[in-house]
Design a protein around this motif. Sequence first.
Motif, PDB file in Angstrom:
ATOM      1  N   GLY A   6      33.483  75.397  22.633  1.00  0.00           N
ATOM      2  CA  GLY A   6      32.679  73.324  22.901  1.00  0.00           C
ATOM      3  C   GLY A   6      32.087  73.187  21.844  1.00  0.00           C
ATOM      4  N   ILE A  72      36.836  70.955  22.899  1.00  0.00           N
ATOM      5  CA  ILE A  72      36.911  72.387  23.236  1.00  0.00           C
ATOM      6  C   ILE A  72      38.079  73.225  23.597  1.00  0.00           C
ATOM      7  CG2 ILE A  72      36.327  71.942  25.460  1.00  0.00           C
ATOM      8  CD1 ILE A  72      38.521  71.935  26.669  1.00  0.00           C
ATOM      9  N   CYS A 160      35.507  74.431  31.335  1.00  0.00           N
ATOM     10  CA  CYS A 160      35.183  73.923  30.368  1.00  0.00           C
ATOM     11  C   CYS A 160      35.592  72.226  30.561  1.00  0.00           C
ATOM     12  CB  CYS A 160      34.647  73.886  28.881  1.00  0.00           C
ATOM     13  SG  CYS A 160      33.318  74.919  28.444  1.00  0.00           S
TER      14      CYS A 160
END
Length: 468
Positions: A6, A72, A160
Amino acid sequence: MGGFFGAALKTDCVFDLFFGTDYHSHLGTRRAGMAVYSKEYGFDRAIHNIENSPFRTKFDKDVNEMRGNLGIGCISDYEPQPLLVRSHHGTFAITTVGRINNMDEIVDKVFTEGHAHFLEMSGGDINATELVAAVINQKDNLIEGITYAQELIDGSITMCLLTPKGIYAARDRLGRTPVAIGRKEDGYCISFESFAYLNLGYTYERELGPGEVVIVTPEEVRTLVKPGGNMKICTFLWIYYGYPSSSYEGVSVEKMRYNCGALLAKRDDVSPDNVAGVPDSGIAHAIGYSNQSGIPFSRPFIKYTPTWPRSFMPAIQSQRNLIAKMKLIPVHDLIQNKRLLLIDDSIVRGTQLRETTEFLYQSGAKEVHIRPACPPLLYGCKYLNFSRSTSEMDLITRRIIKEMEGDAKNVNLSAYSNPETPEYKEMVRRIGVQLNFTSLRYHRLDDMIESVGIDKCRLCTYCWDGKE
């Protein structure tokens, strides 16, 4: 298995996201995806099948069209991701790495609490990342939702989440998988592999602690949930899965493998002509063995990387066996009439290593001594999707133990994990005979832990000793 990357930058992040994600291609071969966000364009996402083409060729068009300063990306050996989710938290993209053992239980719980449905993937499975998103959405805010998911999941989950405010990154509760943070002048990155950001201009900032949750913006990395005190990072990351230029908890993968080979050599009593490693992960272990023993290192076969650059294999076992053989090209001058000592990262089923050994005999080798860089695998991993095997009986150790005991279920496996017991020695002898090795000697668990240099209580060694 899988990997993620990310980036949160003051400028456009797509270039960094593209190459940072691509640097995780050794961790999976099925699906890959990228999601980005900008105030001007909102969310954008692309997911592609990478079973027959590498990441770069599938995403070269997307990288020229996507725009955003937050993003991401992931490589996955299982479900398609990142997913784009619209909920009462707003819209967010999510990617995960890990394993959920109690998926049915969590699905029932989510249904009970009012969730309508899940989309089925091919094969009838539920997308694990979609399930994690549904669990997060049970709570009033993202931080509570992430923490709730970590507590509810049996196994491990690192995630994430991409939101308009920044990227939420959460390491699994016991830190079984790594999360590294890199920093450069115009922002930060988040990465499974610590090497993935080095050529993109980032420098090491820190690693997240077990269970830690942070929000990453172009301006800062702020801790939202403090790390826990207990860690069980997977030792197999150093042995096999980790890329040589990575490090976890400050311990270099390549250096750890040299240490492994050196300690293997210290306990050995054979005198081969040459030491070799099974490409690619066995090579560093073999260099460590050669440096310690003084026995010359050689490369009696070379992996044909132009068409087989990645170490993972197709799902169908017959194809895996064929490709394992096809991608290794012999160097006959280094094999003919040689006594070879061969180091592989591990023995799982034994099929590929047996074929590699036969391949060396057919190419003129006089002896082939096998030295796995880890102890015998006795238990299937409960915490990460390291294998597509559906049964522990796929492990050659368990098949041999069944042959010895006549019973696969009610066996005291602790005797087979202790290298000093008669049971262990007989199991190893039988494995060597069945796979047609001149000799077989596994790395000891205590030596392997010494090779890492981290206290055993902070390492997961479940697949070798069954201790959680």
